[in-house]
Write a protein that holds these residues in place. Structure first.
Motif, PDB file in Angstrom:
ATOM      1  N   THR A  10       0.862  -1.206   0.000  1.00  0.00           N
ATOM      2  CA  THR A  10       0.000   0.000   0.000  1.00  0.00           C
ATOM      3  C   THR A  10       0.882   1.234   0.000  1.00  0.00           C
ATOM      4  OG1 THR A  10      -0.120  -0.308   2.372  1.00  0.00           O
ATOM      5  CG2 THR A  10      -2.036  -0.995   1.084  1.00  0.00           C
ATOM      6  N   GLU A  11       0.546   2.123  -0.913  1.00  0.00           N
ATOM      7  CA  GLU A  11       1.341   3.343  -1.002  1.00  0.00           C
ATOM      8  C   GLU A  11       0.859   4.374   0.005  1.00  0.00           C
ATOM      9  OE1 GLU A  11       1.782   4.905  -4.919  1.00  0.00           O
ATOM     10  OE2 GLU A  11       2.171   2.904  -5.764  1.00  0.00           O
ATOM     11  N   GLY A  12       1.709   5.330   0.259  1.00  0.00           N
ATOM     12  CA  GLY A  12       1.316   6.428   1.126  1.00  0.00           C
ATOM     13  C   GLY A  12       1.363   6.068   2.598  1.00  0.00           C
ATOM     14  N   GLU A  13       1.971   4.909   2.908  1.00  0.00           N
ATOM     15  CA  GLU A  13       2.112   4.552   4.325  1.00  0.00           C
ATOM     16  C   GLU A  13       3.163   5.463   4.958  1.00  0.00           C
ATOM     17  OE1 GLU A  13       3.071   0.397   6.381  1.00  0.00           O
ATOM     18  OE2 GLU A  13       2.047   0.213   4.430  1.00  0.00           O
ATOM     19  N   ALA A  14       3.151   5.536   6.230  1.00  0.00           N
ATOM     20  CA  ALA A  14       4.132   6.376   6.909  1.00  0.00           C
ATOM     21  C   ALA A  14       5.524   5.831   6.635  1.00  0.00           C
ATOM     22  CB  ALA A  14       3.856   6.388   8.414  1.00  0.00           C
ATOM     23  N   LYS A  15       6.512   6.724   6.456  1.00  0.00           N
ATOM     24  CA  LYS A  15       7.893   6.298   6.200  1.00  0.00           C
ATOM     25  C   LYS A  15       8.375   5.481   7.388  1.00  0.00           C
ATOM     26  CE  LYS A  15       9.113   7.989   2.229  1.00  0.00           C
ATOM     27  NZ  LYS A  15       9.509   7.079   1.155  1.00  0.00           N
ATOM     28  N   SER A  16       8.836   4.260   7.080  1.00  0.00           N
ATOM     29  CA  SER A  16       9.299   3.422   8.181  1.00  0.00           C
ATOM     30  C   SER A  16      10.816   3.397   8.184  1.00  0.00           C
ATOM     31  CB  SER A  16       8.743   2.007   8.024  1.00  0.00           C
ATOM     32  OG  SER A  16       9.080   1.526   6.741  1.00  0.00           O
ATOM     33  N   ASN A  17      11.394   3.365   9.348  1.00  0.00           N
ATOM     34  CA  ASN A  17      12.844   3.267   9.477  1.00  0.00           C
ATOM     35  C   ASN A  17      13.235   1.799   9.384  1.00  0.00           C
ATOM     36  OD1 ASN A  17      15.497   3.265  10.193  1.00  0.00           O
ATOM     37  ND2 ASN A  17      15.237   4.658  11.935  1.00  0.00           N
ATOM     38  N   PRO A  18      14.051   1.463   8.361  1.00  0.00           N
ATOM     39  CA  PRO A  18      14.366   0.037   8.197  1.00  0.00           C
ATOM     40  C   PRO A  18      15.216  -0.520   9.318  1.00  0.00           C
ATOM     41  CG  PRO A  18      15.646   1.391   6.697  1.00  0.00           C
ATOM     42  CD  PRO A  18      14.651   2.302   7.336  1.00  0.00           C
ATOM     43  N   LEU A  19      15.821   0.337  10.134  1.00  0.00           N
ATOM     44  CA  LEU A  19      16.686  -0.171  11.201  1.00  0.00           C
ATOM     45  C   LEU A  19      15.918  -0.451  12.489  1.00  0.00           C
ATOM     46  CD1 LEU A  19      19.905   1.966  10.730  1.00  0.00           C
ATOM     47  CD2 LEU A  19      19.488  -0.383  10.051  1.00  0.00           C
ATOM     48  N   VAL A  20      14.633  -0.069  12.523  1.00  0.00           N
ATOM     49  CA  VAL A  20      13.829  -0.347  13.724  1.00  0.00           C
ATOM     50  C   VAL A  20      13.162  -1.706  13.546  1.00  0.00           C
ATOM     51  CG1 VAL A  20      11.873   0.377  15.116  1.00  0.00           C
ATOM     52  CG2 VAL A  20      13.442   2.078  14.166  1.00  0.00           C
ATOM     53  N   PRO A  21      13.487  -2.643  14.423  1.00  0.00           N
ATOM     54  CA  PRO A  21      12.968  -4.004  14.223  1.00  0.00           C
ATOM     55  C   PRO A  21      11.523  -4.163  14.709  1.00  0.00           C
ATOM     56  CG  PRO A  21      14.332  -3.933  16.166  1.00  0.00           C
ATOM     57  CD  PRO A  21      14.358  -2.538  15.600  1.00  0.00           C
ATOM     58  N   ASN A  22      10.889  -5.179  14.173  1.00  0.00           N
ATOM     59  CA  ASN A  22       9.584  -5.599  14.654  1.00  0.00           C
ATOM     60  C   ASN A  22       9.833  -6.619  15.768  1.00  0.00           C
ATOM     61  OD1 ASN A  22       7.242  -7.118  15.057  1.00  0.00           O
ATOM     62  ND2 ASN A  22       6.548  -6.812  12.946  1.00  0.00           N
ATOM     63  N   VAL A  23       9.361  -6.275  16.961  1.00  0.00           N
ATOM     64  CA  VAL A  23       9.677  -7.105  18.134  1.00  0.00           C
ATOM     65  C   VAL A  23       9.129  -8.514  17.979  1.00  0.00           C
ATOM     66  CG1 VAL A  23       9.459  -7.319  20.619  1.00  0.00           C
ATOM     67  CG2 VAL A  23       9.733  -5.064  19.579  1.00  0.00           C
ATOM     68  N   TRP A  24       7.945  -8.618  17.413  1.00  0.00           N
ATOM     69  CA  TRP A  24       7.332  -9.951  17.250  1.00  0.00           C
ATOM     70  C   TRP A  24       8.161 -10.819  16.314  1.00  0.00           C
ATOM     71  CZ3 TRP A  24       3.774 -11.669  20.417  1.00  0.00           C
ATOM     72  CH2 TRP A  24       3.015 -10.727  21.129  1.00  0.00           C
ATOM     73  N   GLU A  25       8.664 -10.164  15.270  1.00  0.00           N
ATOM     74  CA  GLU A  25       9.492 -10.932  14.328  1.00  0.00           C
ATOM     75  C   GLU A  25      10.764 -11.428  15.007  1.00  0.00           C
ATOM     76  OE1 GLU A  25       8.275  -8.972  10.160  1.00  0.00           O
ATOM     77  OE2 GLU A  25      10.407  -8.959  10.645  1.00  0.00           O
ATOM     78  N   MET A  26      11.357 -10.514  15.823  1.00  0.00           N
ATOM     79  CA  MET A  26      12.556 -10.925  16.556  1.00  0.00           C
ATOM     80  C   MET A  26      12.264 -12.138  17.423  1.00  0.00           C
ATOM     81  SD  MET A  26      14.165  -7.268  17.658  1.00  0.00           S
ATOM     82  CE  MET A  26      15.664  -7.901  18.371  1.00  0.00           C
TER      83      MET A  26
END
Lengths: 185, 266
Positions: A10-26
Motif C-alpha cells: 500500500t502506497e502512502g504509508e508512513a515512512k518506516s525506518n528500516p533499522l527499527v525491528p519488529n519485536v514480534w518478528e525478533m
C-alpha cells in the motif's frame, strides 16, 4: 511475482525506518532458531558424528588390512625375484659348463683327427718309399738284363761277365741321368 | 542501467518501490504490531525444512551413503570441516559445530527464500532477525571468552600484548569500540543490508518491467526486455550473495569464537 508484491504494497504509508525491528518478528526468529538448535544438538549432529566415526573406523581398519596385504604381496614378490635370479644363475652356470665341455670335446676330437691323419700320411709315405725302392731295384736289375741282352745281341758277344755288365749298365744309366738333367736344364 | 533509467526520464506516473514496500500487510493481524507477518511464517517454515531434510538424511545412517544421506553429509561436512575445523581447529571445535551448522543453514534457507518464485522474500530483509542472530553470536563468544579466561578475558580482548604503554590510551578505546560495540552492529547490518538491497533491486526491476509493458510507445514496451535481461542477471547475482552472506555470517561467527577461545595468544 514481483508485481504481486508491489500491488499488494500500500502506497502512502508512513515512512518506516528500516533499522527499527519488529519485536514480534525478533521473537519468532529467536524461538525458531532455538527450536532448530535443539533439533540439531539433539539429533542431527550426533547422528552425523556417529556415522563419521564409524566410517573413519572402517576406513582405518581397511587401511590396516590393505597395508598387511601390501606387505604380504611385496614379500611374495621379493621371494619370487630371489627365485628368479637363482634360476638365472643356475642356467648361466649350466650353460657355461656345457660350453666348456663342448670346447673340450672339440679339442680332443681335433687332436685325435690330427694324429690319425699324421699316422695315415706317415704310413702312406713309408709305403710309397718302399714301393719306390722296390721299383728302383727291380727296374735296375731288369733294365740291366734287358740292356745286356740287347747289347749281346747287337755285339754278338755275351756279356756274361757280371762285373763288366754291371759296369756297362751303370755307365749307361749315368749317361742317361746326365742327359735327362741336361734336357731338364 | 540505461534501461533502468528510462522510466525515470519519462517521469510522472512511475514511482519506484521504496522501503515501505518491504512491509507487507500481515497475514493474521493482531495486537498493536503488524500481527503475524509473512516473515514469521517463513522462519517457521525454514525450521521445518532444515530439520526435516537433515533428519531424513541422517536417519538411515550407512557406511556407504545413499544420495540423500550423501547430500546431507556434504552439507554437514561443509560446515563441520570447512568452517568449524578450519577456523576453530583443535580438539574442541566439535562443541561449536551445532551452533555454526544451525546458523549457516538457518540463514541460508531464509536468504534463499528471496530467490524462490512466489515466496521471493528473504527473511533478513527485515532487520529484526539479523539483530537476533548477531545478538546470539555476540553473547556466545563473550560467554566463551569469560568461561575460558575468566574476567581477565576483557583485558586480553582489549589490551593487545607487545604494544608500548604510551600508545595504550589510544589502542584500548579503539579495541573496545571495534570488538564490543561495532562488531555486533556490522555483523547484523551486513546480513540485513545485503538482503534488503537485493530485494529492493528485484522489486525495482519487477515494477520497472510492469511499468514499461503498460506504456503505449512500442519502443518503451520493447525496452522492458532489456530490463528483464538485467533483472535476470541481478537475480543470479542476488542468489550468489544470499548463499555468500550465510557463509560470511557463519565464518565470522567461527572467527569470533576462535578469538575468544585463544584470547591469550592474540
Amino acid at each position: 511475482m514481483n508485481q504481486l508484491i508491489i500491488s499488494a504494497a500500500t502506497e502512502g504509508e508512513a515512512k518506516s525506518n528500516p533499522l527499527v525491528p519488529n519485536v514480534w518478528e525478533m521473537g519468532v526468529v529467536l524461538v525458531g532458531f532455538a527450536v532448530l538448535m535443539y533439533i540439531v544438538v539433539k539429533f542431527v549432529v550426533p547422528m552425523f558424528e556417529k556415522t563419521f566415526a564409524e566410517r573413519a573406523e572402517a576406513i582405518e581398519g581397511g587401511i590396516a588390512k590393505a597395508e598387511a596385504a601390501q606387505a604380504e604381496a611385496s614379500a611374495a614378490l621379493e621371494e619370487y625375484k630371489q627365485q628368479l635370479s637363482d634360476a638365472r644363475a643356475e642356467a648361466n652356470r649350466i650353460r657355461e659348463e656345457a660350453r666348456a665341455e663342448g670346447a673340450q670335446i672339440l679339442a680332443d676330437l681335433k687332436a685325435k683327427a690330427a694324429a690319425e691323419s699324421a699316422r695315415i700320411t706317415e704310413q702312406a709315405h713309408a709305403a710309397i718309399e718302399s714301393e719306390r725302392q722296390a721299383a728302383v731295384v727291380s727296374l735296375r736289375s731288369e733294365v740291366g738284363t734287358l740292356a745286356t741282352t740287347l747289347a749281346g745281341r747287337i755285339v754278338g758277344e755275351a756279356l756274361t761277365d757280371d762285373q763288366r755288365a754291371a759296369r756297362v749298365v751303370d755307365r749307361f744309366l749315368a749317361d742317361l741321368e746326365t742327359q735327362s738333367a741336361g734336357a731338364a736344364k | 542501467m540505461i534501461a533502468l533509467a528510462l522510466p525515470a526520464q519519462d517521469s510522472g506516473s512511475f514511482t519506484p518501490p521504496g522501503i515501505d514496500e518491504m512491509h507487507l500487510p500481515a497475514i493474521l493481524p493482531w495486537g498493536a504490531h503488524d500481527g503475524f507477518s509473512k516473515q514469521m511464517l517463513l522462519v517457521i517454515l525454514s525450521v521445518v525444512i532444515i530439520a526435516t531434510f537433515f533428519i531424513l538424511a541422517a536417519r538411515k545412517q550407512q557406511l556407504v551413503p545413499g544420495k540423500l544421506q550423501f547430500a546431507g553429509e556434504m552439507a554437514y561436512g561443509f560446515v563441520r570441516n570447512g568452517i568449524a575445523k578450519d577456523i576453530i581447529g583443535g580438539k574442541d571445535f566439535i562443541k561449536y559445530v551445532p551452533l555454526l551448522f544451525s546458523l549457516f543453514f538457518f540463514i541460508l534457507v531464509n536468504n534463499i527464500y528471496g530467490a524462490i518464485p512466489v515466496i521471493q522474500l528473504p527473511t533478513f530483509s527485515h532487520v529484526g532477525g539479523a539483530y537476533v542472530m548477531a545478538g546470539i553470536v555476540y553473547f556466545t563468544w563473550i560467554i566463551i571468552g569469560i568461561k575460558k579466561n575468566g574476567l581477565k578475558y576483557f583485558k586480553l580482548a582489549t589490551v593487545p600484548s607487545g604494544v608500548p604503554w604510551y600508545i595504550l590510551p589510544i589502542v584500548v578505546p579503539i579495541e573496545i569500540i571495534s570488538n564490543f560495540l561495532v562488531r555486533p552492529v556490522t555483523h547484523s547490518l551486513r546480513l540485513f543490508a545485503t538482503m534488503l538491497a537485493g530485494h529492493l533491486i528485484v522489486m525495482l526491476a519487477g515494477s520497472g518491467i510492469e511499468f514499461l509493458v503498460m506504456q503505449e510507445n512500442v519502443l518503451l514496451k520493447g525496452a522492458s526486455v532489456l530490463v528483464l535481461v538485467g533483472a535476470v542477471a541481478m537475480y543470479m547475482l542476488e542468489a550468489l550473495i544470499m548463499a555468500l552472506q550465510a557463509y560470511v555470517f557463519t565464518l565470522l561467527t567461527a572467527i569470533y569464537i576462535e578469538g575468544a577461545l585463544h584470547a591469550d595468544s592474540h
